[in-house]
Scaffold this motif. Structure first.
Motif, PDB file in Angstrom:
ATOM      1  N   GLY A  37      67.606  28.814  19.466  1.00 30.08           N
ATOM      2  CA  GLY A  37      67.301  30.190  19.060  1.00 30.08           C
ATOM      3  C   GLY A  37      68.087  31.218  19.859  1.00 30.08           C
ATOM      4  N   HIS A  38      68.438  30.878  21.108  1.00 36.43           N
ATOM      5  CA  HIS A  38      69.127  31.858  21.955  1.00 36.43           C
ATOM      6  C   HIS A  38      70.470  32.279  21.354  1.00 36.43           C
ATOM      7  CE1 HIS A  38      65.990  30.522  24.491  1.00 36.43           C
ATOM      8  NE2 HIS A  38      66.659  29.970  25.482  1.00 36.43           N
ATOM      9  N   ASP A  39      71.133  31.356  20.618  1.00 35.75           N
ATOM     10  CA  ASP A  39      72.415  31.719  19.998  1.00 35.75           C
ATOM     11  C   ASP A  39      72.217  32.763  18.895  1.00 35.75           C
ATOM     12  OD1 ASP A  39      74.252  30.295  21.523  1.00 35.75           O
ATOM     13  OD2 ASP A  39      74.060  28.480  20.314  1.00 35.75           O
ATOM     14  N   GLY A  66      68.544  30.105  33.572  1.00 38.88           N
ATOM     15  CA  GLY A  66      67.947  29.398  32.435  1.00 38.88           C
ATOM     16  C   GLY A  66      68.968  29.356  31.305  1.00 38.88           C
ATOM     17  N   CYS A  67      68.670  28.589  30.250  1.00 32.31           N
ATOM     18  CA  CYS A  67      69.580  28.587  29.091  1.00 32.31           C
ATOM     19  C   CYS A  67      69.676  30.009  28.545  1.00 32.31           C
ATOM     20  CB  CYS A  67      69.054  27.670  27.989  1.00 32.31           C
ATOM     21  SG  CYS A  67      68.877  25.961  28.481  1.00 32.31           S
ATOM     22  N   SER A  68      68.521  30.700  28.477  1.00 27.19           N
ATOM     23  CA  SER A  68      68.496  32.078  27.977  1.00 27.19           C
ATOM     24  C   SER A  68      69.362  32.982  28.854  1.00 27.19           C
ATOM     25  CB  SER A  68      67.065  32.581  27.958  1.00 27.19           C
ATOM     26  OG  SER A  68      66.332  32.045  29.049  1.00 27.19           O
ATOM     27  N   SER A  69      69.293  32.776  30.146  1.00 25.77           N
ATOM     28  CA  SER A  69      70.059  33.625  31.054  1.00 25.77           C
ATOM     29  C   SER A  69      71.550  33.276  31.039  1.00 25.77           C
ATOM     30  CB  SER A  69      69.482  33.524  32.468  1.00 25.77           C
ATOM     31  OG  SER A  69      68.172  34.047  32.487  1.00 25.77           O
ATOM     32  N   GLY A 110      64.413  34.474  30.406  1.00 23.28           N
ATOM     33  CA  GLY A 110      63.624  33.460  29.708  1.00 23.28           C
ATOM     34  C   GLY A 110      62.165  33.610  30.078  1.00 23.28           C
ATOM     35  N   ASP A 111      61.305  32.835  29.406  1.00 27.12           N
ATOM     36  CA  ASP A 111      59.880  32.937  29.740  1.00 27.12           C
ATOM     37  C   ASP A 111      59.610  32.303  31.105  1.00 27.12           C
ATOM     38  OD1 ASP A 111      60.571  30.585  28.435  1.00 27.12           O
ATOM     39  OD2 ASP A 111      58.649  30.347  27.436  1.00 27.12           O
ATOM     40  N   GLY A 112      60.413  31.322  31.506  1.00 27.50           N
ATOM     41  CA  GLY A 112      60.295  30.784  32.859  1.00 27.50           C
ATOM     42  C   GLY A 112      60.779  31.818  33.859  1.00 27.50           C
ATOM     43  N   ASP A 113      61.915  32.411  33.581  1.00 25.51           N
ATOM     44  CA  ASP A 113      62.535  33.390  34.470  1.00 25.51           C
ATOM     45  C   ASP A 113      61.642  34.630  34.658  1.00 25.51           C
ATOM     46  OD1 ASP A 113      65.093  33.898  35.879  1.00 25.51           O
ATOM     47  OD2 ASP A 113      65.248  35.616  34.518  1.00 25.51           O
ATOM     48  N   SER A 114      60.944  35.053  33.597  1.00 25.05           N
ATOM     49  CA  SER A 114      60.165  36.296  33.678  1.00 25.05           C
ATOM     50  C   SER A 114      58.666  36.082  33.857  1.00 25.05           C
ATOM     51  CB  SER A 114      60.376  37.144  32.409  1.00 25.05           C
ATOM     52  OG  SER A 114      61.637  37.730  32.419  1.00 25.05           O
ATOM     53  N   ASN A 138      61.816  33.675  24.384  1.00 26.27           N
ATOM     54  CA  ASN A 138      60.567  32.963  24.691  1.00 26.27           C
ATOM     55  C   ASN A 138      60.477  31.672  23.871  1.00 26.27           C
ATOM     56  OD1 ASN A 138      57.910  32.186  24.961  1.00 26.27           O
ATOM     57  ND2 ASN A 138      57.071  34.251  24.718  1.00 26.27           N
ATOM     58  N   ASN A 139      60.692  30.529  24.555  1.00 19.92           N
ATOM     59  CA  ASN A 139      60.615  29.246  23.832  1.00 19.92           C
ATOM     60  C   ASN A 139      59.445  28.380  24.308  1.00 19.92           C
ATOM     61  OD1 ASN A 139      61.601  28.448  26.305  1.00 19.92           O
ATOM     62  ND2 ASN A 139      63.664  27.979  25.564  1.00 19.92           N
ATOM     63  N   GLY A 140      58.648  28.909  25.231  1.00 21.47           N
ATOM     64  CA  GLY A 140      57.450  28.175  25.671  1.00 21.47           C
ATOM     65  C   GLY A 140      57.738  26.979  26.567  1.00 21.47           C
ATOM     66  N   VAL A 141      58.989  26.804  26.975  1.00 21.65           N
ATOM     67  CA  VAL A 141      59.335  25.712  27.907  1.00 21.65           C
ATOM     68  C   VAL A 141      60.453  26.159  28.852  1.00 21.65           C
ATOM     69  CG1 VAL A 141      58.723  23.666  26.509  1.00 21.65           C
ATOM     70  CG2 VAL A 141      60.973  24.731  26.235  1.00 21.65           C
ATOM     71  N   TYR A 142      60.681  25.354  29.892  1.00 21.72           N
ATOM     72  CA  TYR A 142      61.869  25.542  30.726  1.00 21.72           C
ATOM     73  C   TYR A 142      62.958  24.667  30.098  1.00 21.72           C
ATOM     74  CZ  TYR A 142      58.606  27.052  34.477  1.00 21.72           C
ATOM     75  OH  TYR A 142      57.650  27.681  35.240  1.00 21.72           O
ATOM     76  N   GLY A 143      63.790  25.266  29.260  1.00 17.43           N
ATOM     77  CA  GLY A 143      64.801  24.474  28.546  1.00 17.43           C
ATOM     78  C   GLY A 143      65.830  23.861  29.488  1.00 17.43           C
ATOM     79  N   LEU A 144      66.370  24.687  30.393  1.00 17.94           N
ATOM     80  CA  LEU A 144      67.482  24.228  31.246  1.00 17.94           C
ATOM     81  C   LEU A 144      67.094  23.031  32.108  1.00 17.94           C
ATOM     82  CD1 LEU A 144      70.453  25.167  31.921  1.00 17.94           C
ATOM     83  CD2 LEU A 144      69.496  26.175  33.966  1.00 17.94           C
ATOM     84  N   THR A 145      65.813  23.000  32.544  1.00 17.58           N
ATOM     85  CA  THR A 145      65.396  21.896  33.419  1.00 17.58           C
ATOM     86  C   THR A 145      64.660  20.793  32.646  1.00 17.58           C
ATOM     87  OG1 THR A 145      63.521  23.262  34.028  1.00 17.58           O
ATOM     88  CG2 THR A 145      65.333  23.187  35.596  1.00 17.58           C
TER      89      THR A 145
HETATM   90  C1  LIG Z   1      64.772  29.382  42.875  1.00 22.14           C
HETATM   91  C2  LIG Z   1      64.876  28.416  41.741  1.00 22.14           C
HETATM   92  N1  LIG Z   1      63.828  27.648  41.404  1.00 22.14           N
HETATM   93  C3  LIG Z   1      63.914  26.779  40.374  1.00 22.14           C
HETATM   94  C4  LIG Z   1      65.069  26.657  39.673  1.00 22.14           C
HETATM   95  C5  LIG Z   1      65.159  25.643  38.552  1.00 22.14           C
HETATM   96  N2  LIG Z   1      65.190  26.274  37.238  1.00 22.14           N
HETATM   97  C6  LIG Z   1      66.347  26.540  36.627  1.00 22.14           C
HETATM   98  S1  LIG Z   1      66.142  27.251  35.120  1.00 22.14           S
HETATM   99  C7  LIG Z   1      64.459  27.141  35.280  1.00 22.14           C
HETATM  100  C8  LIG Z   1      63.535  27.618  34.183  1.00 22.14           C
HETATM  101  C9  LIG Z   1      64.225  28.126  32.986  1.00 22.14           C
HETATM  102  O1  LIG Z   1      63.316  28.408  31.979  1.00 22.14           O
HETATM  103  P1  LIG Z   1      63.416  29.719  31.116  1.00 22.14           P
HETATM  104  O2  LIG Z   1      63.570  30.915  31.961  1.00 22.14           O
HETATM  105  O3  LIG Z   1      62.258  29.717  30.182  1.00 22.14           O
HETATM  106  O4  LIG Z   1      64.788  29.553  30.330  1.00 22.14           O
HETATM  107  P2  LIG Z   1      65.216  28.541  29.172  1.00 22.14           P
HETATM  108  O5  LIG Z   1      66.090  27.539  29.859  1.00 22.14           O
HETATM  109  O6  LIG Z   1      63.994  27.931  28.569  1.00 22.14           O
HETATM  110  O7  LIG Z   1      65.947  29.414  28.221  1.00 22.14           O
HETATM  111  C10 LIG Z   1      64.087  26.590  36.501  1.00 22.14           C
HETATM  112  C11 LIG Z   1      62.694  26.371  36.920  1.00 22.14           C
HETATM  113  C12 LIG Z   1      66.165  27.471  40.052  1.00 22.14           C
HETATM  114  N3  LIG Z   1      67.331  27.433  39.401  1.00 22.14           N
HETATM  115  N4  LIG Z   1      66.044  28.329  41.085  1.00 22.14           N
END
Ligand SMILES: Cc1ncc(C[n+]2csc(CCOP(=O)(O)OP(=O)(O)O)c2C)c(N)n1
Ligand code: SF4
Length: 350
Positions: A37-39, A66-69, A110-114, A138-145
């Motif tokens: 969805g980010h694309d 994150g993938c979003s970032s 991303g939702d993890g980031d914010s 907002n995808n409800g998961v940490y995509g990148l990890t």
């Molecule tokens: C200080 C720190 N803690 C943990 C991580 C590992 N990490 C990388 S991306 C991420 C979460 C990304 O999730 P989100 O913001 O929802 O982005 P998405 O990939 O889903 O688009 C985490 C926990 C990191 N890079 N730096």
């Protein structure tokens, strides 16, 4: 292996008021998963900025981790950009904004980031009404990890590896409303007709504009049972108000659709035209917006569209009475007025 986009521009490509094509607003070739969805969000940002004829060098793309970032790498190649530490994008944007308030700050998080590591930063940037567009994919998961549950995951849902979300979800739109954001919207990355005008309106808005964009992760959160999958969102999305954005130079024609509509004039003279699908929907009622989000959620629906707008709210720069000249343009003699002035300032504190 690396790929580069061709610099070739076909002669018949339409150009905007600056003589630029959509291609001039693109970024690098995306390395996100096909179908992410980010694309689609990146593509909507490219359309919005090209159609508004914004000079790319007047934009600063801000993001966390994150993938979003990562996505800002895939739009607006000719803009400024800063990929901050995880969850720290708001404070870096605050600093950049203080140094140069002439730029348009487009933030992608991303939702993890914010909603996890950066929740404190998110809360404070909203209440400070920083002049910026803050988008959360907002995808409800940490995509990148690789698919851990996020704080925005609905209670009871399972991720791909079978872990259940035990806790209540954080609704970032409700938080933004509570903390006083003057522009709050929720969109679906798969609905460009809705997303592009909302991004344009957010860019024209003076102050803090927040857009929570449901953006499915096809690799880790697109399974049956997920409440952020393409199928689930398409089936449960409901729209309170359809938004058109009318830029300042465009004539406001009277194509009045059936049902109620409302024109709201922004600071710069552009207009947001809101077609109310839900007759009772009022975008100026902050408390009702919070209740509406919750009520739709209780019914298993995702309310999208412009949820709240206050076009006359004070902005960060107004509240802080910042100088008209951006700090990065202040001349050396004003920035460093010398020993005598410093002495008199120190004396005033004695
Ligand atoms: C200080 C720190 N803690 C943990 C991580 C590992 N990490 C990388 S991306 C991420 C979460 C990304 O999730 P989100 O913001 O929802 O982005 P998405 O990939 O889903 O688009 C985490 C926990 C990191 N890079 N730096
Ligand atoms: S892992 Fe998910 S969020 Fe990341 S690029 Fe792939 S589909 Fe998108």
């Amino acid at each position: 292996m690396s790929f580069a986009k061709s610099k070739f521009r076909h002669k018949s490509l339409p150009v905007n008021d600056l003589g630029l094509t959509y291609r001039d607003y693109e970024g690098a070739i995306s390395t996100l998963c096909a179908g992410c969805g980010h694309d689609s969000i990146s593509s909507a940002i490219i359309h919005a900025c090209a159609e508004l004829s914004i000079e790319p060098h007047k934009i600063a793309k801000m993001s966390g981790i994150g993938c979003s970032s990562k996505a800002p790498n895939y739009f607006l190649n000719n803009s400024h950009g800063f990929n901050t530490v995880h969850g720290r994008m708001p404070s870096v944007t605050t600093g950049a904004n203080l140094a140069n308030k002439d730029l348009t700050y487009l933030a992608m998080s991303g939702d993890g980031d914010s909603a996890s590591i950066g929740l404190g930063q998110f809360a404070h940037v909203v209440r400070r009404q920083l002049n910026m567009v803050y988008m959360v994919a907002n995808n409800g998961v940490y995509g990148l990890t690789k698919g851990q549950l996020a704080a925005t995951s609905d209670r009871g849902v399972k991720n791909k590896t079978g872990d259940t979300s035990l806790f209540n979800d954080i609704d970032l739109c409700t938080m933004a409303l509570q903390l006083g954001a003057s522009f709050v919207a929720r969109c679906f990355s798969g609905d460009k007709a809705q997303l592009v005008p909302i991004i344009k309106a957010a860019i024209a808005h003076q102050g803090f504009a927040f857009i929570d964009i449901i953006s499915p992760c096809v690799t880790f959160n697109n399974h049956p049972g997920s409440t952020r999958s393409y199928d689930y969102v398409q089936e449960h999305v409901t729209t309170g108000a359809v938004t058109d954005f009318v830029p300042i130079k465009e004539e406001i024609t009277a194509q009045i659709p059936e049902g109620e509509f409302e024109d709201i004039c922004l600071h710069d003279g552009s207009v947001i035209r809101i077609h109310k699908l839900d007759k009772g929907y009022d975008t100026s009622n902050r408390l009702k917006a919070m209740t509406d989000v919750e009520e739709h959620k209780q019914r298993g629906e995702i309310l999208t569209g412009l949820l709240y707008l206050n076009p006359t709210a004070s902005t960060f720069h107004e509240l802080n009475n910042t100088a008209d000249t951006p700090m990065n343009q202040v001349k050396q003699d004003l920035l460093c007025p010398g020993e005598r002035v410093l002495g008199s300032i120190n004396d005033s504190f004695r």
